[in-house]
Scaffold this motif. Sequence first.
Motif, PDB file in Angstrom:
ATOM      1  N   GLN A 183       0.828  -1.210   0.000  1.00 19.48           N
ATOM      2  CA  GLN A 183       0.000   0.000   0.000  1.00 19.48           C
ATOM      3  C   GLN A 183       0.859   1.255   0.000  1.00 19.48           C
ATOM      4  N   CYS A 184       1.968   1.230   0.734  1.00 20.12           N
ATOM      5  CA  CYS A 184       2.901   2.367   0.701  1.00 20.12           C
ATOM      6  C   CYS A 184       3.354   2.637  -0.729  1.00 20.12           C
ATOM      7  N   LEU A 185       3.745   1.595  -1.424  1.00 20.32           N
ATOM      8  CA  LEU A 185       4.277   1.733  -2.778  1.00 20.32           C
ATOM      9  C   LEU A 185       3.206   2.151  -3.775  1.00 20.32           C
ATOM     10  N   ALA A 186       1.938   1.844  -3.476  1.00 20.21           N
ATOM     11  CA  ALA A 186       0.846   2.135  -4.409  1.00 20.21           C
ATOM     12  C   ALA A 186       0.237   3.515  -4.219  1.00 20.21           C
ATOM     13  N   LEU A 187       0.622   4.235  -3.188  1.00 21.84           N
ATOM     14  CA  LEU A 187       0.005   5.529  -2.895  1.00 21.84           C
ATOM     15  C   LEU A 187       0.186   6.525  -4.044  1.00 21.84           C
ATOM     16  N   ALA A 208       7.479   2.263   6.037  1.00 19.71           N
ATOM     17  CA  ALA A 208       8.600   3.107   5.598  1.00 19.71           C
ATOM     18  C   ALA A 208       8.941   2.972   4.126  1.00 19.71           C
ATOM     19  N   ALA A 209       8.077   2.358   3.321  1.00 21.36           N
ATOM     20  CA  ALA A 209       8.339   2.270   1.875  1.00 21.36           C
ATOM     21  C   ALA A 209       7.842   3.561   1.222  1.00 21.36           C
ATOM     22  N   ALA A 210       8.525   4.657   1.552  1.00 19.53           N
ATOM     23  CA  ALA A 210       8.048   5.998   1.219  1.00 19.53           C
ATOM     24  C   ALA A 210       8.890   6.661   0.137  1.00 19.53           C
ATOM     25  N   ASN A 211       8.387   7.783  -0.386  1.00 14.99           N
ATOM     26  CA  ASN A 211       9.164   8.571  -1.350  1.00 14.99           C
ATOM     27  C   ASN A 211      10.455   9.074  -0.732  1.00 14.99           C
ATOM     28  N   ARG A 212      10.377   9.512   0.519  1.00 15.62           N
ATOM     29  CA  ARG A 212      11.555   9.985   1.225  1.00 15.62           C
ATOM     30  C   ARG A 212      11.605   9.317   2.597  1.00 15.62           C
ATOM     31  N   VAL A 213      12.746   8.736   2.907  1.00 12.53           N
ATOM     32  CA  VAL A 213      12.942   8.097   4.211  1.00 12.53           C
ATOM     33  C   VAL A 213      13.985   8.898   4.984  1.00 12.53           C
ATOM     34  N   LEU A 214      13.586   9.420   6.144  1.00 12.39           N
ATOM     35  CA  LEU A 214      14.459  10.205   7.004  1.00 12.39           C
ATOM     36  C   LEU A 214      14.837   9.372   8.220  1.00 12.39           C
ATOM     37  N   MET A 215      15.964   9.694   8.818  1.00 16.16           N
ATOM     38  CA  MET A 215      16.368   9.060  10.076  1.00 16.16           C
ATOM     39  C   MET A 215      16.964  10.094  11.004  1.00 16.16           C
ATOM     40  N   PHE A 216      16.631   9.969  12.269  1.00 20.65           N
ATOM     41  CA  PHE A 216      17.312  10.775  13.252  1.00 20.65           C
ATOM     42  C   PHE A 216      18.774  10.359  13.325  1.00 20.65           C
ATOM     43  N   GLU A 217      19.607  11.294  13.730  1.00 23.73           N
ATOM     44  CA  GLU A 217      21.057  11.117  13.773  1.00 23.73           C
ATOM     45  C   GLU A 217      21.484   9.883  14.562  1.00 23.73           C
ATOM     46  N   HIS A 218      20.769   9.578  15.651  1.00 21.89           N
ATOM     47  CA  HIS A 218      21.142   8.445  16.491  1.00 21.89           C
ATOM     48  C   HIS A 218      20.098   7.323  16.451  1.00 21.89           C
ATOM     49  N   ALA A 219      19.278   7.293  15.420  1.00 23.75           N
ATOM     50  CA  ALA A 219      18.340   6.185  15.227  1.00 23.75           C
ATOM     51  C   ALA A 219      19.069   5.015  14.559  1.00 23.75           C
ATOM     52  N   VAL A 220      18.438   3.843  14.582  1.00 24.89           N
ATOM     53  CA  VAL A 220      18.995   2.670  13.908  1.00 24.89           C
ATOM     54  C   VAL A 220      17.889   2.008  13.081  1.00 24.89           C
ATOM     55  N   TYR A 221      18.311   1.301  12.034  1.00 27.84           N
ATOM     56  CA  TYR A 221      17.358   0.705  11.087  1.00 27.84           C
ATOM     57  C   TYR A 221      18.005  -0.565  10.558  1.00 27.84           C
ATOM     58  N   SER A 222      17.360  -1.706  10.758  1.00 30.23           N
ATOM     59  CA  SER A 222      18.004  -2.973  10.384  1.00 30.23           C
ATOM     60  C   SER A 222      16.971  -4.070  10.140  1.00 30.23           C
ATOM     61  N   VAL A 223      17.424  -5.111   9.468  1.00 29.37           N
ATOM     62  CA  VAL A 223      16.547  -6.230   9.132  1.00 29.37           C
ATOM     63  C   VAL A 223      16.282  -7.121  10.341  1.00 29.37           C
ATOM     64  N   ASP A 307      11.389   3.399  -8.240  1.00 25.33           N
ATOM     65  CA  ASP A 307      12.789   3.569  -8.653  1.00 25.33           C
ATOM     66  C   ASP A 307      13.728   3.638  -7.455  1.00 25.33           C
ATOM     67  N   LYS A 308      13.277   4.312  -6.428  1.00 22.76           N
ATOM     68  CA  LYS A 308      14.093   4.467  -5.232  1.00 22.76           C
ATOM     69  C   LYS A 308      14.451   3.112  -4.625  1.00 22.76           C
ATOM     70  N   PHE A 309      13.444   2.251  -4.446  1.00 25.50           N
ATOM     71  CA  PHE A 309      13.695   0.974  -3.783  1.00 25.50           C
ATOM     72  C   PHE A 309      14.346  -0.052  -4.698  1.00 25.50           C
ATOM     73  N   LEU A 310      14.059   0.001  -5.976  1.00 26.53           N
ATOM     74  CA  LEU A 310      14.718  -0.914  -6.912  1.00 26.53           C
ATOM     75  C   LEU A 310      16.201  -0.595  -7.066  1.00 26.53           C
ATOM     76  N   ALA A 311      16.563   0.666  -6.822  1.00 20.96           N
ATOM     77  CA  ALA A 311      17.961   1.080  -6.974  1.00 20.96           C
ATOM     78  C   ALA A 311      18.832   0.672  -5.790  1.00 20.96           C
ATOM     79  N   ILE A 312      18.224   0.338  -4.652  1.00 23.92           N
ATOM     80  CA  ILE A 312      19.008  -0.024  -3.472  1.00 23.92           C
ATOM     81  C   ILE A 312      19.766  -1.319  -3.744  1.00 23.92           C
ATOM     82  N   GLY A 313      21.060  -1.260  -3.579  1.00 28.76           N
ATOM     83  CA  GLY A 313      21.885  -2.454  -3.765  1.00 28.76           C
ATOM     84  C   GLY A 313      22.274  -2.725  -5.197  1.00 28.76           C
ATOM     85  N   ALA A 314      21.795  -1.884  -6.149  1.00 28.09           N
ATOM     86  CA  ALA A 314      22.093  -2.123  -7.556  1.00 28.09           C
ATOM     87  C   ALA A 314      23.556  -1.793  -7.834  1.00 28.09           C
TER      88      ALA A 314
END
Length: 314
Positions: A183-187, A208-223, A307-314
Amino acid sequence: MVSFLEFEKPIAELEARIIELRATANGGDIDIDGEIDKLEQRAAKMLADSYAKLTPWQKTQVARHPERPHFKDYVAGMFDDFMPLAGDRAFADDQAILGGLATLGERRVVVIGHEKGDDTASRVRHNFGMAKPEGYRKAIRLMQLADRFGLPVVTLVDTSGAFPGVQAEERGQAEAIARSTEQCLALGVPMVAAVVGEGGSGGAVALAAANRVLMFEHAVYSVISPEGCASILWRTADKASDAATAMQVTAQHLHALGVIDRIVPEPLGGAHREPAVAVANLAAAIGEELDALSGMDAAALRTDRADKFLAIGA
């Protein structure tokens, strides 16, 4: 008074000494203001030096700090006219994910996010921010509402992961997370996501599958959490520090890798030390990103996201 983390013990001792000296000064005729000023300057320098070289594991601890602002704090400080909307219209209202209509500056938006709670009772009520399927289905419903009325979507991510209990699996946890991500990607409206604390696994990506993903300076994000990763690789959670380093969970690593788009600065010592400053910084960053996306039509927004998410890791 701020709760200090393990690596902040020298700073805690110095600040305790400052408090003692202040009490002495207030209770007598001795002028020790000069000594207090020196200690305050020393404490500020120690804090700055410490936070300038945090390890990934230390950043994880900061991201999990119990006094860090949570969803309700951001709503109170960033948005006006918040109208909460509850339930997934199928099973129940999951308190781990909250959302509703709000105003950010002059812009009407739909805001959705994880709420961890700030004391024992509220943490239990919000299930420590670990959502069940009905939470993600509520998020889907709110995103569809936003799409229908042309309202931008803002999400605030702060979870260690989706709830792993048997009941959640029985009600289709994986399917609900996948549908929420879809649903995020289809918006057809702008979407900005911000990882404000801990962004864990699919439970975070679902919002978080958004057009722009922000992070706080001391936040963490992982699988997976560093402890979970260490338990798999080394058969012990004691290696969590090594796992955090290897996984590159910090905002700085993820920005360099192109996983996120922007790092939002925090006050010195973390968002929990000056929540109002952290909230203001995030509000300004989200507003700027929404302004930049406002001229794009629905097709362009969907293409931009894909495009944003398909480009990750390319």
